[in-house]
Scaffold this motif. Structure first.
Motif: not given
Length: 340
Positions: A132-147, A150-158
């Motif tokens: 689940q942790i790997v899945f969560a981190l992978g989802g954030v990285l994939l979203f950051g690469a394709y979305a 520009g600002a994902l600070h709140d998402l990254q912090a949460a």
């Protein structure tokens, strides 16, 4: 229900109701009602990740590790136990502990040695949480690469907070297993309530600890369990995609992946609150702007997932009730004296 569980449930309920009132009960309800029979489709699809998760349990049972086992469990046994365990976790105020306990009991009632059932559920639960942790981190990285955001600070912090909480719990749980978790726990309990003979229970606890150690030496099977758990989390993304489609707010695959991965991490970090009530809804509200969802649609998505939990969970609890009654009757028959 303990006072602590009742307090946490009250807090979660208040947060849940407060978020719905803030966005407007009417707008959220109208969005949810737009899904209609689509909610049944979402609930039916959830069987797919349940089957994958059952596989993550089955791969840990093998005669190569336990030559004395009466038989290996079937996929059906594991699927039944997984379904019942998830129903307990979703609908009963038992935190995330009640589900694994029920899964162990269900497997043991179907012919699995108790020590092996407890060991497999302990190990599979640990590695499912890591997946689940790997899945969560992978989802954030994939979203950051394709979305395009520009600002994902709140998402990254949460995400960081949620994964740190989960990671700390998993690390502590893992190291406790490697040091004899069940034997040590029973040792503490025996010191607190020492007016009885604990030798028989201690022997069983040490047998479970030995079975856990045996499983961890089977690294290939542990890795297979982890990979199947990870696949189960990824497949769950389709559930979000389907729900939003029926709610009239379709999103792309990457957006659905973000909602499912980070949303599940936030929910998992709030495991002490029964059903993560209120926390799941707040997580989706946090993520909604990043994928272009209006707040009422985000709350409707959370309610759609809770509707799925009810549609699958209530029958699961009903089956649990009757299976327990049937088990108790069989035990009573076996204990009856045989007439000469």
């Amino acid at each position: 229900m303990s006072r602590a569980a009742l307090l946490l449930l009250s807090i979660g309920t208040a947060l849940f109701v407060g978020l719905l009132a803030w966005q407007g009960f009417g707008s959220v309800a109208s969005t949810l009602l737009a899904a209609g029979w689509g909610l049944a489709v979402v609930a039916a699809f959830h069987v797919v990740p349940l089957v994958v998760d059952a596989g993550a349990i089955v791969v840990l049972f093998t005669r190569g590790v336990r030559d004395d086992a009466p038989r290996d469990p079937s996929w059906r046994d594991a699927l039944f136990a997984r379904w019942i365990g998830e129903s307990v976790n979703s609908l009963l105020p038992a935190g995330q502990i009640g589900g694994p306990v029920v899964m162990v009991r269900q497997l043991s009632q179907r012919g699995m040695p108790l020590r092996d059932a407890a060991a497999a559920i302990t190990v599979s639960t640990t590695w499912q949480a890591l997946a689940q942790i790997v899945f969560a981190l992978g989802g954030v990285l994939l979203f950051g690469a394709y979305a395009a955001h520009g600002a994902l600070h709140d998402l990254q912090a949460a995400t960081l907070i949620a994964t740190c909480v989960l990671g700390a719990m998993i690390a502590g749980f893992y190291f406790a297993q490697r040091r004899g978790l069940f034997g040590r726990l029973l040792g503490v309990v025996s010191k607190l309530f020492g007016k009885r003979d604990w030798s028989s229970l201690m022997t069983r606890a040490e047998a479970v600890d030995a079975a856990v150690q045996s499983l961890y030496r089977e690294r290939g099977r542990v890795v297979a369990s982890f990979l199947l758990s990870f696949i189960g989390w990824v497949v769950g993304t389709i559930e979000v995609w389907l729900a939003l489609h029926f709610l009239g707010h379709p999103v792309g695959w990457i957006d659905a992946l973000l909602l499912e991965s980070v949303g599940q991490a936030i929910r998992g970090a709030a495991f002490m609150i029964p059903g993560s009530l209120g926390v799941q809804e707040g997580g989706y509200l946090l993520l909604a702007p990043l994928v272009g969802l209006p707040p009422d649609a985000a709350l409707a998505l959370s309610l759609a997932k809770r509707a799925r939990e009810i549609l699958l969970g209530l029958p699961g609890l009903l089956v649990l009730h009757f299976s327990e009654r049937s088990w108790q009757r069989r035990r009573a028959v076996r204990r009856m004296p045989v007439a000469d």
